[in-house]
Design a protein around this motif. Structure first.
Motif, PDB file in Angstrom:
ATOM      1  N   GLN A   1      47.780  27.356  27.061  1.00  0.00           N
ATOM      2  CA  GLN A   1      47.033  26.220  27.582  1.00  0.00           C
ATOM      3  C   GLN A   1      46.744  25.162  26.525  1.00  0.00           C
ATOM      4  O   GLN A   1      46.152  24.151  26.822  1.00  0.00           O
ATOM      5  N   LYS A   2      47.194  25.391  25.289  1.00  0.00           N
ATOM      6  CA  LYS A   2      46.932  24.434  24.230  1.00  0.00           C
ATOM      7  C   LYS A   2      48.093  23.478  24.005  1.00  0.00           C
ATOM      8  O   LYS A   2      47.958  22.479  23.339  1.00  0.00           O
ATOM      9  N   LYS A   3      49.291  23.807  24.547  1.00  0.00           N
ATOM     10  CA  LYS A   3      50.414  22.889  24.401  1.00  0.00           C
ATOM     11  C   LYS A   3      51.154  22.778  25.725  1.00  0.00           C
ATOM     12  O   LYS A   3      51.197  23.714  26.513  1.00  0.00           O
ATOM     13  N   PHE A   4      51.743  21.621  25.933  1.00  0.00           N
ATOM     14  CA  PHE A   4      52.442  21.333  27.181  1.00  0.00           C
ATOM     15  C   PHE A   4      53.839  21.939  27.123  1.00  0.00           C
ATOM     16  O   PHE A   4      54.547  21.802  26.134  1.00  0.00           O
ATOM     17  N   LEU A   5      54.240  22.593  28.187  1.00  0.00           N
ATOM     18  CA  LEU A   5      55.545  23.239  28.259  1.00  0.00           C
ATOM     19  C   LEU A   5      56.388  22.519  29.297  1.00  0.00           C
ATOM     20  O   LEU A   5      56.024  22.472  30.462  1.00  0.00           O
ATOM     21  N   ILE A   6      57.514  21.955  28.871  1.00  0.00           N
ATOM     22  CA  ILE A   6      58.370  21.235  29.815  1.00  0.00           C
ATOM     23  C   ILE A   6      59.458  22.148  30.362  1.00  0.00           C
ATOM     24  O   ILE A   6      59.731  22.153  31.547  1.00  0.00           O
ATOM     25  N   THR A   7      60.110  22.921  29.524  1.00  0.00           N
ATOM     26  CA  THR A   7      61.255  23.720  29.952  1.00  0.00           C
ATOM     27  C   THR A   7      60.869  24.680  31.058  1.00  0.00           C
ATOM     28  O   THR A   7      60.020  25.536  30.874  1.00  0.00           O
ATOM     29  N   GLY A   8      61.491  24.513  32.205  1.00  0.00           N
ATOM     30  CA  GLY A   8      61.259  25.419  33.330  1.00  0.00           C
ATOM     31  C   GLY A   8      59.968  25.190  34.078  1.00  0.00           C
ATOM     32  O   GLY A   8      59.628  25.943  34.966  1.00  0.00           O
ATOM     33  N   SER A   9      59.212  24.141  33.725  1.00  0.00           N
ATOM     34  CA  SER A   9      57.921  23.954  34.380  1.00  0.00           C
ATOM     35  C   SER A   9      58.024  23.168  35.681  1.00  0.00           C
ATOM     36  O   SER A   9      57.054  23.042  36.387  1.00  0.00           O
ATOM     37  N   GLU A  10      59.200  22.636  35.980  1.00  0.00           N
ATOM     38  CA  GLU A  10      59.374  21.904  37.232  1.00  0.00           C
ATOM     39  C   GLU A  10      60.340  22.649  38.122  1.00  0.00           C
ATOM     40  O   GLU A  10      61.344  23.178  37.668  1.00  0.00           O
ATOM     41  N   SER A  11      60.045  22.697  39.382  1.00  0.00           N
ATOM     42  CA  SER A  11      60.916  23.365  40.339  1.00  0.00           C
ATOM     43  C   SER A  11      61.856  22.351  40.962  1.00  0.00           C
ATOM     44  O   SER A  11      61.418  21.303  41.417  1.00  0.00           O
ATOM     45  N   PRO A  12      63.147  22.659  41.005  1.00  0.00           N
ATOM     46  CA  PRO A  12      64.047  21.758  41.717  1.00  0.00           C
ATOM     47  C   PRO A  12      63.731  21.799  43.206  1.00  0.00           C
ATOM     48  O   PRO A  12      63.350  22.826  43.734  1.00  0.00           O
ATOM     49  N   GLN A  13      63.878  20.674  43.866  1.00  0.00           N
ATOM     50  CA  GLN A  13      63.590  20.607  45.293  1.00  0.00           C
ATOM     51  C   GLN A  13      64.711  19.863  45.992  1.00  0.00           C
ATOM     52  O   GLN A  13      65.358  19.000  45.401  1.00  0.00           O
ATOM     53  N   SER A  14      64.912  20.198  47.241  1.00  0.00           N
ATOM     54  CA  SER A  14      65.925  19.484  48.016  1.00  0.00           C
ATOM     55  C   SER A  14      65.414  18.087  48.340  1.00  0.00           C
ATOM     56  O   SER A  14      64.230  17.795  48.262  1.00  0.00           O
ATOM     57  N   ILE A  15      66.361  17.213  48.711  1.00  0.00           N
ATOM     58  CA  ILE A  15      66.002  15.833  49.034  1.00  0.00           C
ATOM     59  C   ILE A  15      65.341  15.809  50.408  1.00  0.00           C
ATOM     60  O   ILE A  15      65.884  16.343  51.370  1.00  0.00           O
ATOM     61  N   PRO A  16      64.172  15.197  50.528  1.00  0.00           N
ATOM     62  CA  PRO A  16      63.459  15.187  51.809  1.00  0.00           C
ATOM     63  C   PRO A  16      64.231  14.438  52.899  1.00  0.00           C
ATOM     64  O   PRO A  16      64.966  13.493  52.621  1.00  0.00           O
ATOM     65  N   ALA A  17      64.025  14.832  54.136  1.00  0.00           N
ATOM     66  CA  ALA A  17      64.714  14.219  55.282  1.00  0.00           C
ATOM     67  C   ALA A  17      64.360  12.742  55.404  1.00  0.00           C
ATOM     68  O   ALA A  17      65.205  11.930  55.787  1.00  0.00           O
ATOM     69  N   LEU A  18      63.143  12.355  55.070  1.00  0.00           N
ATOM     70  CA  LEU A  18      62.736  10.952  55.164  1.00  0.00           C
ATOM     71  C   LEU A  18      63.608  10.071  54.279  1.00  0.00           C
ATOM     72  O   LEU A  18      63.965   8.952  54.650  1.00  0.00           O
ATOM     73  N   PHE A  19      63.992  10.577  53.111  1.00  0.00           N
ATOM     74  CA  PHE A  19      64.868   9.825  52.223  1.00  0.00           C
ATOM     75  C   PHE A  19      66.205   9.549  52.903  1.00  0.00           C
ATOM     76  O   PHE A  19      66.730   8.440  52.855  1.00  0.00           O
ATOM     77  N   TRP A  20      66.770  10.587  53.542  1.00  0.00           N
ATOM     78  CA  TRP A  20      68.055  10.423  54.223  1.00  0.00           C
ATOM     79  C   TRP A  20      67.925   9.434  55.386  1.00  0.00           C
ATOM     80  O   TRP A  20      68.809   8.610  55.608  1.00  0.00           O
ATOM     81  N   ILE A  21      66.839   9.481  56.113  1.00  0.00           N
ATOM     82  CA  ILE A  21      66.617   8.543  57.225  1.00  0.00           C
ATOM     83  C   ILE A  21      66.553   7.116  56.705  1.00  0.00           C
ATOM     84  O   ILE A  21      67.178   6.196  57.260  1.00  0.00           O
ATOM     85  N   LEU A  22      65.798   6.901  55.628  1.00  0.00           N
ATOM     86  CA  LEU A  22      65.698   5.565  55.047  1.00  0.00           C
ATOM     87  C   LEU A  22      67.050   5.089  54.515  1.00  0.00           C
ATOM     88  O   LEU A  22      67.415   3.922  54.679  1.00  0.00           O
ATOM     89  N   LEU A  23      67.807   5.984  53.883  1.00  0.00           N
ATOM     90  CA  LEU A  23      69.107   5.617  53.346  1.00  0.00           C
ATOM     91  C   LEU A  23      70.079   5.225  54.463  1.00  0.00           C
ATOM     92  O   LEU A  23      70.764   4.203  54.371  1.00  0.00           O
ATOM     93  N   ILE A  24      70.121   5.977  55.540  1.00  0.00           N
ATOM     94  CA  ILE A  24      70.993   5.666  56.680  1.00  0.00           C
ATOM     95  C   ILE A  24      70.543   4.370  57.346  1.00  0.00           C
ATOM     96  O   ILE A  24      71.366   3.520  57.714  1.00  0.00           O
TER      97      ILE A  24
END
Length: 135
Positions: A94-117
């Motif tokens: 808790q004394k230092k920030f850890l970047i490696t592996g701290s974010e979870s990959p996520q799929s692209i939300p459906a709203l993004f695809w709707i806006l893109l189309i």
């Protein structure tokens, strides 16, 4: 006769207290020694006249690696084959920030695809009307 209240701290249903102190109390609860999951902090106070007060504070310990899951939610009703994406990563100290592996990959939300189309459709419409005006 003592003029301070006594505070007794218990964890879960343990009969042996974590500590007994004269109030006011500054106490550090070390959750690293506890198993992950739901627990209850039970605080019993006794005043100098012998009367008792009890306060129960439920909390959850999560010292192990964090687990992120995409594709199913809690208490979901499901059917068929369900693709899941699961990631587990540690929080680091808790004394230092850890970047490696701290974010979870996520799929692209459906709203993004709707806006893109929608944008692509508008672009095609605009180009057709622009070219029709030019002719």
């Amino acid at each position: 006769m003592e003029d301070k209240s006594t505070v007794i701290i218990f964890i879960d249903d343990d009969e042996k207290p974590v500590g007994e102190f004269a109030s006011p109390v500054n106490f550090e609860l070390d959750t690293r020694k506890m198993v992950d999951g739901k627990h209850v902090l039970k605080i019993v106070s006794k005043d100098p006249t012998g009367k008792e007060g009890v306060r129960m504070i439920p909390f959850e310990v999560r010292n192990g690696p964090a687990i992120a899951i995409e594709g199913i939610g809690e208490n979901a009703v499901v059917d068929g084959v369900i693709p899941l994406m699961i990631n587990a990563y540690r929080k680091g100290d808790q004394k230092k920030f850890l970047i490696t592996g701290s974010e979870s990959p996520q799929s692209i939300p459906a709203l993004f695809w709707i806006l893109l189309i929608g944008f692509a459709g508008w672009l095609v419409y605009y180009l057709i009307t622009y070219l029709a005006v030019e002719e």
